[in-house]
Design a protein around this motif. Structure first.
Motif, mmCIF file in Angstrom:
data_model
loop_
_atom_site.group_PDB
_atom_site.id
_atom_site.type_symbol
_atom_site.label_atom_id
_atom_site.label_comp_id
_atom_site.label_asym_id
_atom_site.label_seq_id
_atom_site.Cartn_x
_atom_site.Cartn_y
_atom_site.Cartn_z
ATOM 1 N N MET A 1 0.844 -1.198 0.000
ATOM 2 C CA MET A 1 0.000 0.000 0.000
ATOM 3 C C MET A 1 0.878 1.245 0.000
ATOM 4 O O MET A 1 1.768 1.376 0.820
ATOM 5 N N VAL A 2 0.643 2.129 -0.932
ATOM 6 C CA VAL A 2 1.360 3.401 -0.982
ATOM 7 C C VAL A 2 0.500 4.449 -0.297
ATOM 8 O O VAL A 2 -0.612 4.719 -0.710
ATOM 9 N N GLU A 3 1.004 5.035 0.770
ATOM 10 C CA GLU A 3 0.199 5.941 1.568
ATOM 11 C C GLU A 3 0.025 7.300 0.900
ATOM 12 O O GLU A 3 0.761 7.668 -0.005
ATOM 13 N N LYS A 4 -0.947 8.049 1.402
ATOM 14 C CA LYS A 4 -1.108 9.443 1.025
ATOM 15 C C LYS A 4 0.229 10.159 1.175
ATOM 16 O O LYS A 4 0.971 9.928 2.115
ATOM 17 N N ASN A 5 0.539 11.030 0.222
ATOM 18 C CA ASN A 5 1.808 11.750 0.133
ATOM 19 C C ASN A 5 2.941 10.863 -0.390
ATOM 20 O O ASN A 5 4.063 11.309 -0.511
ATOM 21 N N ARG A 6 2.642 9.609 -0.711
ATOM 22 C CA ARG A 6 3.615 8.753 -1.383
ATOM 23 C C ARG A 6 2.935 8.105 -2.574
ATOM 24 O O ARG A 6 3.080 6.917 -2.842
ATOM 25 N N LEU A 7 2.177 8.898 -3.278
ATOM 26 C CA LEU A 7 1.464 8.407 -4.451
ATOM 27 C C LEU A 7 2.446 8.241 -5.608
ATOM 28 O O LEU A 7 3.490 8.880 -5.647
ATOM 29 N N PRO A 8 2.120 7.392 -6.578
ATOM 30 C CA PRO A 8 3.018 7.196 -7.725
ATOM 31 C C PRO A 8 3.068 8.433 -8.611
ATOM 32 O O PRO A 8 2.239 9.332 -8.506
ATOM 33 N N TYR A 9 4.041 8.466 -9.509
ATOM 34 C CA TYR A 9 4.226 9.612 -10.388
ATOM 35 C C TYR A 9 3.615 9.388 -11.765
ATOM 36 O O TYR A 9 3.711 10.249 -12.632
ATOM 37 N N SER A 10 2.980 8.253 -11.975
ATOM 38 C CA SER A 10 2.364 7.944 -13.268
ATOM 39 C C SER A 10 0.857 8.092 -13.182
ATOM 40 O O SER A 10 0.231 7.630 -12.227
ATOM 41 N N VAL A 11 0.284 8.735 -14.187
ATOM 42 C CA VAL A 11 -1.166 8.919 -14.278
ATOM 43 C C VAL A 11 -1.589 8.450 -15.664
ATOM 44 O O VAL A 11 -1.013 8.869 -16.673
ATOM 45 N N TRP A 12 -2.584 7.592 -15.704
ATOM 46 C CA TRP A 12 -2.998 7.003 -16.977
ATOM 47 C C TRP A 12 -4.405 7.469 -17.360
ATOM 48 O O TRP A 12 -5.306 7.484 -16.524
ATOM 49 N N PHE B 1 -14.119 16.552 -3.786
ATOM 50 C CA PHE B 1 -14.828 15.288 -3.585
ATOM 51 C C PHE B 1 -13.944 14.123 -3.146
ATOM 52 O O PHE B 1 -14.427 13.187 -2.526
ATOM 53 N N ILE B 2 -12.648 14.169 -3.430
ATOM 54 C CA ILE B 2 -11.807 12.990 -3.312
ATOM 55 C C ILE B 2 -11.418 12.666 -1.874
ATOM 56 O O ILE B 2 -11.129 11.514 -1.542
ATOM 57 N N GLY B 3 -11.420 13.672 -0.981
ATOM 58 C CA GLY B 3 -10.948 13.434 0.378
ATOM 59 C C GLY B 3 -9.465 13.101 0.384
ATOM 60 O O GLY B 3 -8.695 13.654 -0.398
ATOM 61 N N GLU B 4 -9.049 12.192 1.251
ATOM 62 C CA GLU B 4 -7.659 11.725 1.246
ATOM 63 C C GLU B 4 -7.505 10.664 0.165
ATOM 64 O O GLU B 4 -8.234 9.677 0.149
ATOM 65 N N LEU B 5 -6.555 10.889 -0.723
ATOM 66 C CA LEU B 5 -6.331 9.955 -1.826
ATOM 67 C C LEU B 5 -5.272 8.931 -1.440
ATOM 68 O O LEU B 5 -4.155 9.287 -1.047
ATOM 69 N N HIS B 6 -5.619 7.664 -1.557
ATOM 70 C CA HIS B 6 -4.709 6.556 -1.298
ATOM 71 C C HIS B 6 -4.634 5.695 -2.555
ATOM 72 O O HIS B 6 -5.482 5.767 -3.424
ATOM 73 N N TYR B 7 -3.611 4.853 -2.604
ATOM 74 C CA TYR B 7 -3.378 4.082 -3.821
ATOM 75 C C TYR B 7 -2.826 2.714 -3.475
ATOM 76 O O TYR B 7 -2.030 2.557 -2.554
ATOM 77 N N PHE C 1 -7.117 2.167 -7.431
ATOM 78 C CA PHE C 1 -6.543 0.875 -7.771
ATOM 79 C C PHE C 1 -5.741 0.932 -9.075
ATOM 80 O O PHE C 1 -6.116 1.625 -10.024
ATOM 81 N N ILE C 2 -4.676 0.191 -9.110
ATOM 82 C CA ILE C 2 -3.836 -0.091 -10.283
ATOM 83 C C ILE C 2 -3.035 1.129 -10.719
ATOM 84 O O ILE C 2 -1.813 1.097 -10.792
ATOM 85 N N THR C 3 -3.713 2.235 -11.083
ATOM 86 C CA THR C 3 -3.028 3.468 -11.464
ATOM 87 C C THR C 3 -3.785 4.658 -10.885
ATOM 88 O O THR C 3 -4.941 4.526 -10.466
ATOM 89 N N LEU C 4 -3.140 5.807 -10.892
ATOM 90 C CA LEU C 4 -3.862 7.051 -10.644
ATOM 91 C C LEU C 4 -4.557 7.496 -11.919
ATOM 92 O O LEU C 4 -4.092 7.212 -13.024
ATOM 93 N N LYS C 5 -5.677 8.196 -11.758
ATOM 94 C CA LYS C 5 -6.448 8.686 -12.895
ATOM 95 C C LYS C 5 -6.461 10.215 -12.870
ATOM 96 O O LYS C 5 -6.452 10.820 -11.791
ATOM 97 N N PRO C 6 -6.506 10.861 -14.035
ATOM 98 C CA PRO C 6 -6.473 12.328 -14.053
ATOM 99 C C PRO C 6 -7.552 12.975 -13.201
ATOM 100 O O PRO C 6 -7.302 13.968 -12.509
ATOM 101 N N GLY C 7 -8.753 12.406 -13.242
ATOM 102 C CA GLY C 7 -9.868 13.003 -12.525
ATOM 103 C C GLY C 7 -9.767 12.947 -11.021
ATOM 104 O O GLY C 7 -10.589 13.532 -10.311
ATOM 105 N N GLN C 8 -8.759 12.228 -10.502
ATOM 106 C CA GLN C 8 -8.517 12.229 -9.059
ATOM 107 C C GLN C 8 -7.672 13.427 -8.630
ATOM 108 O O GLN C 8 -7.546 13.705 -7.440
ATOM 109 N N LEU C 9 -7.086 14.148 -9.598
ATOM 110 C CA LEU C 9 -6.099 15.176 -9.291
ATOM 111 C C LEU C 9 -6.446 16.556 -9.808
ATOM 112 O O LEU C 9 -5.874 17.547 -9.354
ATOM 113 N N ILE C 10 -7.343 16.649 -10.789
ATOM 114 C CA ILE C 10 -7.618 17.936 -11.434
ATOM 115 C C ILE C 10 -9.106 18.239 -11.402
ATOM 116 O O ILE C 10 -9.915 17.434 -10.934
#
Length: 500
Positions: free
Chosen positions: A1-12, A203-209, A188-197
């Motif tokens: 589990m990658v915690e909040k503030n340690r999210l991946p750098y790839s967005v698909w 709406f997203i609250g704390e984002l975890h991945y 899950f799996i990847t970050l999505k653009p709509g979670q960040l912009i």
């Protein structure tokens, strides 16, 4: 589990995700249902970690794979002794996706019950799991989904959204109808653009991945969108050579500051100094010269109306910054016409962008830094059209005007032809006058320190937003002034030193 503030750098982008998931399953020789099982386990583990005392779990399940994740998690929770209530958009198995059908049958096999949309909710709910719509939504939620979304938002229990809050578009962060206000979102799996912009931060609250064990498949794949945060600063900002001198860090020329608006260009110029620019010169109206010299003697300053001074200054400069407080008079237009001929790196902001919206000039050696209102003028469209899809807006600006586009806002987007980045920093405390001018100065200073235009824009946005985040964490969101950033910028432009 990658915690909040340690999210991946790839967005698909969303259009890639279904195929990527199928390809990943084939690569790892697992079934799509195995991925769903992992998602269900991740949901339960997340709740156990962040809401360990939650006994009464309410699941809201849709008809797609998002709902299937919910069925799996509901079964695991029930087996572990939780009191589980599951409300489904459809209690007809034929309406579900193939993997969701398997999860549905597994839920039924342990005696799980499925309640319809209009069922009465339990009196006691400790956690709501939003597994309604997921990433596939591209239209307004229908009345059944909308009623569940509204009811969840009105409840006092925290909400965990599976992958993305229902009603929020995963492709662009847009919301056309109702959307879940999540406490946490588990991507899950990847970050999505709509979670960040877009509207995501509302709406997203704390984002975890969590990658669901698929990370090895993505190792050699280049994501089309990059996500940057404060941990990236050391990549751009290297230690200085001991023998370096001011000439190594750029000669910056700032042009702007009409009568009554001198503060804008002054803040930009000082921000450049505070970010490590070698030499800063400012051309402004004579009336502004004495106050600026008295406040910041490190800035060289001269008369904007002197044609000889302008010509010599343009020859002297390594980087030209124009626009903050410039105004829209004939002198401003004349200067902008002359500056537009330069082949040197340039940053155009504020009033320069209003001028650009009338000329439609395309230029490869320029950074433009519009907010949404300026973007609407540059593209001759409504503000609503800009906000509906900020990623598309940034691409359009890049195609039309060339160079580097910094589309400012929550989740600032930086675009160069073939490159897209999202600056995942900043907060609502930055909604105050002068913040954009500070950003312009920071980016200019980084160009002067030999970063490429794209890297300077990305690093500048991260320095700017990270500094503002520190202020907000210490003092709250209200009452932050743009110039407050000057006191702490040193911390973030020197990532190699130990912070005091």
């Amino acid at each position: 589990m990658v915690e909040k503030n340690r999210l991946p750098y790839s967005v698909w982008p969303i259009k890639s995700l279904n195929k990527l998931e199928v390809d990943a399953a084939c690569y790892l020789n697992i079934s799509l249902y195995e991925i769903m099982l992992r998602a269900g386990n991740a949901i339960c583990n997340h709740i156990s970690k962040y809401w360990p005392d939650a006994i009464n779990w309410l699941f809201l399940c849709g008809h797609g794979n998002n709902g299937g994740d919910g069925y799996v998690a509901a079964r695991i929770a029930k087996i572990s002794g939780k009191k589980v209530t599951l409300i489904s958009y459809s209690n007809e198995i034929k309406d579900l996706s193939r993997e969701a059908q398997i999860a549905y049958n597994e839920w039924i096999s342990i005696g799980g019950k499925i309640h319809e949309v209009d069922a009465k909710w339990p009196d006691k709910i400790d956690i709501i799991i939003d597994a309604l719509l997921g990433t596939g939504i591209n239209r307004v939620p229908n009345s059944a989904y909308s009623s569940l979304i509204k009811k969840a938002n009105l409840h006092s229990a925290p909400i965990l959204s599976v992958d993305i809050p229902s009603g929020l578009f995963a492709s662009n962060g847009n919301v056309l109808g109702n959307a879940i206000y999540a406490s946490h979102t588990l991507s899950f799996i990847t970050l999505k653009p709509g979670q960040l912009i877009g509207k995501a931060r509302d709406f997203i609250g704390e984002l975890h991945y969590i990658d669901l064990g698929l990370s090895s498949f993505f190792l050699n794949k280049k994501a089309p969108i990059l996500r940057f945060d404060s941990s990236c600063l050391s990549y751009w900002l290297k230690p200085r050579r001991p023998t370096s001198h001011k000439g190594d860090y750029g000669k910056l020329l700032f042009i702007g500051g009409n009568i009554g608006t001198a503060g804008a260009i002054f803040m930009a110029a000082e921000a450049a100094l505070r970010t490590g620019a070698g030499l800063v010169k400012l051309l402004t109206y004579k009336e502004n010269i004495a106050p600026i010299v008295g406040t910041r003697p490190e800035i060289m300053i001269d008369d904007i109306k002197n044609e000889y001074v302008l010509k010599e200054s343009l020859l002297w400069a390594d980087i030209i910054i124009i626009g903050p407080g410039l105004g829209n008079n004939n002198l401003a237009k004349d200067i902008l016409n002359k500056v537009s001929l330069s082949k040197k790196p340039m940053i155009w902001d504020a009033d320069a962008l209003n001028f650009l919206s009338t000329t439609k000039d395309k230029c490869c050696n320029r950074i433009i830094t519009p907010h949404s209102g300026e973007a609407s003028r540059l593209l001759n469209c409504s503000l609503d059209e800009i906000e509906k899809d900020r990623l598309y807006t940034a691409r359009c600006l890049s195609n039309q005007y060339g160079g580097i586009v910094v589309l400012k806002g929550a989740g600032t987007i930086i675009v160069e032809e073939g490159k897209i980045a999202i600056a995942d920093v900043g907060n609502a405390g930055m909604a105050s006058g002068g913040m954009g001018d500070i950003l312009t100065g920071i980016i200019a200073a980084l160009v002067g320190q030999q970063l490429t235009l794209f890297d300077a824009a990305c690093a500048g946005c991260i320095v700017h937003g990270t500094a503002a985040d520190e202020l907000a964490s210490n003092r709250g969101l209200r009452g932050i002034l743009a110039t407050d950033l000057f006191k702490i910028l040193w911390k973030f432009i020197n990532p190699d030193i130990k912070k005091i």
